[in-house]
Design a protein around this motif. Sequence first.
Motif, mmCIF file in Angstrom:
data_model
loop_
_atom_site.group_PDB
_atom_site.id
_atom_site.type_symbol
_atom_site.label_atom_id
_atom_site.label_comp_id
_atom_site.label_asym_id
_atom_site.label_seq_id
_atom_site.Cartn_x
_atom_site.Cartn_y
_atom_site.Cartn_z
ATOM 1 N N ASN A 116 0.814 -1.225 0.000
ATOM 2 C CA ASN A 116 0.000 0.000 0.000
ATOM 3 C C ASN A 116 0.850 1.279 0.000
ATOM 4 N N ILE A 117 2.097 1.159 -0.475
ATOM 5 C CA ILE A 117 2.984 2.331 -0.513
ATOM 6 C C ILE A 117 3.557 2.500 -1.917
ATOM 7 N N VAL A 118 3.470 3.728 -2.441
ATOM 8 C CA VAL A 118 4.122 4.025 -3.725
ATOM 9 C C VAL A 118 5.635 3.853 -3.519
ATOM 10 N N PRO A 119 6.299 3.022 -4.354
ATOM 11 C CA PRO A 119 7.727 2.765 -4.128
ATOM 12 C C PRO A 119 8.577 4.029 -4.212
ATOM 13 N N GLY A 120 9.389 4.260 -3.163
ATOM 14 C CA GLY A 120 10.190 5.481 -3.112
ATOM 15 C C GLY A 120 11.598 5.283 -3.633
ATOM 16 N N LYS A 121 12.063 4.055 -3.594
ATOM 17 C CA LYS A 121 13.432 3.821 -4.065
ATOM 18 C C LYS A 121 13.563 2.406 -4.614
ATOM 19 N N VAL A 122 14.343 2.287 -5.698
ATOM 20 C CA VAL A 122 14.639 0.969 -6.262
ATOM 21 C C VAL A 122 16.134 0.876 -6.516
ATOM 22 N N GLU A 123 16.727 -0.239 -6.076
ATOM 23 C CA GLU A 123 18.117 -0.537 -6.453
ATOM 24 C C GLU A 123 18.069 -1.683 -7.451
ATOM 25 N N MET A 124 18.834 -1.572 -8.515
ATOM 26 C CA MET A 124 18.822 -2.663 -9.489
ATOM 27 C C MET A 124 20.213 -2.994 -9.995
ATOM 28 N N GLY A 125 20.405 -4.276 -10.316
ATOM 29 C CA GLY A 125 21.671 -4.747 -10.874
ATOM 30 C C GLY A 125 21.426 -5.290 -12.270
ATOM 31 N N ILE A 126 22.176 -4.756 -13.247
ATOM 32 C CA ILE A 126 21.985 -5.124 -14.650
ATOM 33 C C ILE A 126 23.263 -5.805 -15.151
ATOM 34 N N ASP A 127 23.104 -6.955 -15.776
ATOM 35 C CA ASP A 127 24.237 -7.741 -16.282
ATOM 36 C C ASP A 127 24.153 -7.765 -17.807
ATOM 37 N N ILE A 128 25.203 -7.262 -18.480
ATOM 38 C CA ILE A 128 25.223 -7.183 -19.948
ATOM 39 C C ILE A 128 26.447 -7.930 -20.467
ATOM 40 N N ARG A 129 26.243 -8.825 -21.453
ATOM 41 C CA ARG A 129 27.385 -9.589 -22.003
ATOM 42 C C ARG A 129 27.295 -9.686 -23.522
ATOM 43 N N ASP A 130 28.455 -9.720 -24.137
ATOM 44 C CA ASP A 130 28.530 -9.946 -25.585
ATOM 45 C C ASP A 130 29.977 -10.310 -25.921
ATOM 46 N N VAL A 131 30.185 -10.934 -27.071
ATOM 47 C CA VAL A 131 31.561 -11.201 -27.498
ATOM 48 C C VAL A 131 32.148 -10.034 -28.290
ATOM 49 N N GLU A 132 31.287 -9.039 -28.644
ATOM 50 C CA GLU A 132 31.767 -7.841 -29.335
ATOM 51 C C GLU A 132 31.704 -6.660 -28.373
ATOM 52 N N GLN A 133 32.843 -6.002 -28.188
ATOM 53 C CA GLN A 133 32.891 -4.841 -27.299
ATOM 54 C C GLN A 133 31.907 -3.770 -27.756
#
Length: 422
Positions: free
Chosen positions: A288-305
């Motif tokens: 019942n609370i509008v979210p005030g803060k979010v922490e997120m971790g994003i993982d990105i991978r590829d063989v081409e820089q």
Amino acid sequence: MMADIDRLKSDLIETGKIGRSSAKRIEEFNQLDPQDGVTRPTGTQADKEIRNYAVDCMNAAGMDVPNDEIGNIFGRTEGSIPNAGTVMFGSHLDSVINGGMFDGALGVFSAIEAVRVLNEEGFDNQRPLEVVIFSGEEGSAFKQVLLGSSILTGKMSIEDAYKLKNETGISLTEALENIGYRGSARRNLNDVEYMLELHVEQGPVLDAQKVPIGIVENITGLAWIMATITGTANHAGTTPMKMRKDALVAASEIISFVNSRANEMVEKLRASTVGTIGRLNVFPNGTNIVPGKVEMGIDIRDVEQQNMDQLINETLAVFKNLEKKYGVKTSTQLPITHSPTPLSSTVVNMIEKSAEEVGIESIRMNSGAGHDAQNIAEKVKTGMLFVPSVNGISHSPMEWTNWDDIEKGLRVLTQTIKNLSN
Ligand SMILES: [Zn+2]
């Protein structure tokens, strides 16, 4: 004489008990239990026990087995040509928490078995052969992955490594001393000509295609974006829609952007991009609370820089847009960035030729997971061979590779060592 699968199988089954809370012998897939994996972080009794087992095998095969200041273990067999560059091969013995019995151990015990077979054949290796067991590959105790190979290549200093502490506050120095593997040998890679690592694929490609051997051409790069989105926490009933600064709604745009853009890059650019948001903390996390803060971790991978850079930069731009669109604040950091690593085409070709010579089918592929081989590849002509992971599962008690695939991996590894050593 053929490579001896029974001896390798016995080593893997025996060491598969080490670090498993039930200490059960696992010989077949249907004996696996999702609650009962192996746990062998660096510096634990289980780590000591499996190292001792490997060292005993190497001693029995006539190898002298020094270990260096980070606990990397080496077993050398001299060659017939003085000062010829060394062929090095091996993997790691530590594991993740509740992991599988083949990750790392397969590469180590196959390397030892290859030496035993060559000894029995009376094979005349011109180059020196050297089994290597890298210390602390998984980072499960000291939160630093690829530890042994980072010291060996000079990417990290031994002084910095010794400052690392595990969760119980024990330093790496003390942990290595406790298990008797803080050695004094100093090893660099100046005399090493080639490096080979056999490993389980840890993905679904070979199992799906029913091919026993994957030859790795590239190890993917990896970048992590750690982000915080700050809005305003407020009453879910009384705050009108138009007056909200909802951090989670803003975060949802990032989640769908990274996923759809990575899919689009795969389809349109034939890229190998993968993008994952695997970590999300919502504050205060009340229905019942509008979210005030979010922490997120994003993982990105590829063989081409270039592809990695593109997805990273576009994602950062989406974060900026959120500020205007939702009135939130965003902050982003990139704590981890590893460039993609191409492996040696000379070694790739030699593995392919060796597989053909022993009549075993192979395909070329990329590795989505990191390995010590990627560090070594910066200094030495390096190749990797994969064998199938049943259902593509790894870093799990349910990790499995069929024995006939392990035998094929051993045969291709042994043939490649022969070819590279002469
Ligand atoms: Zn591994």
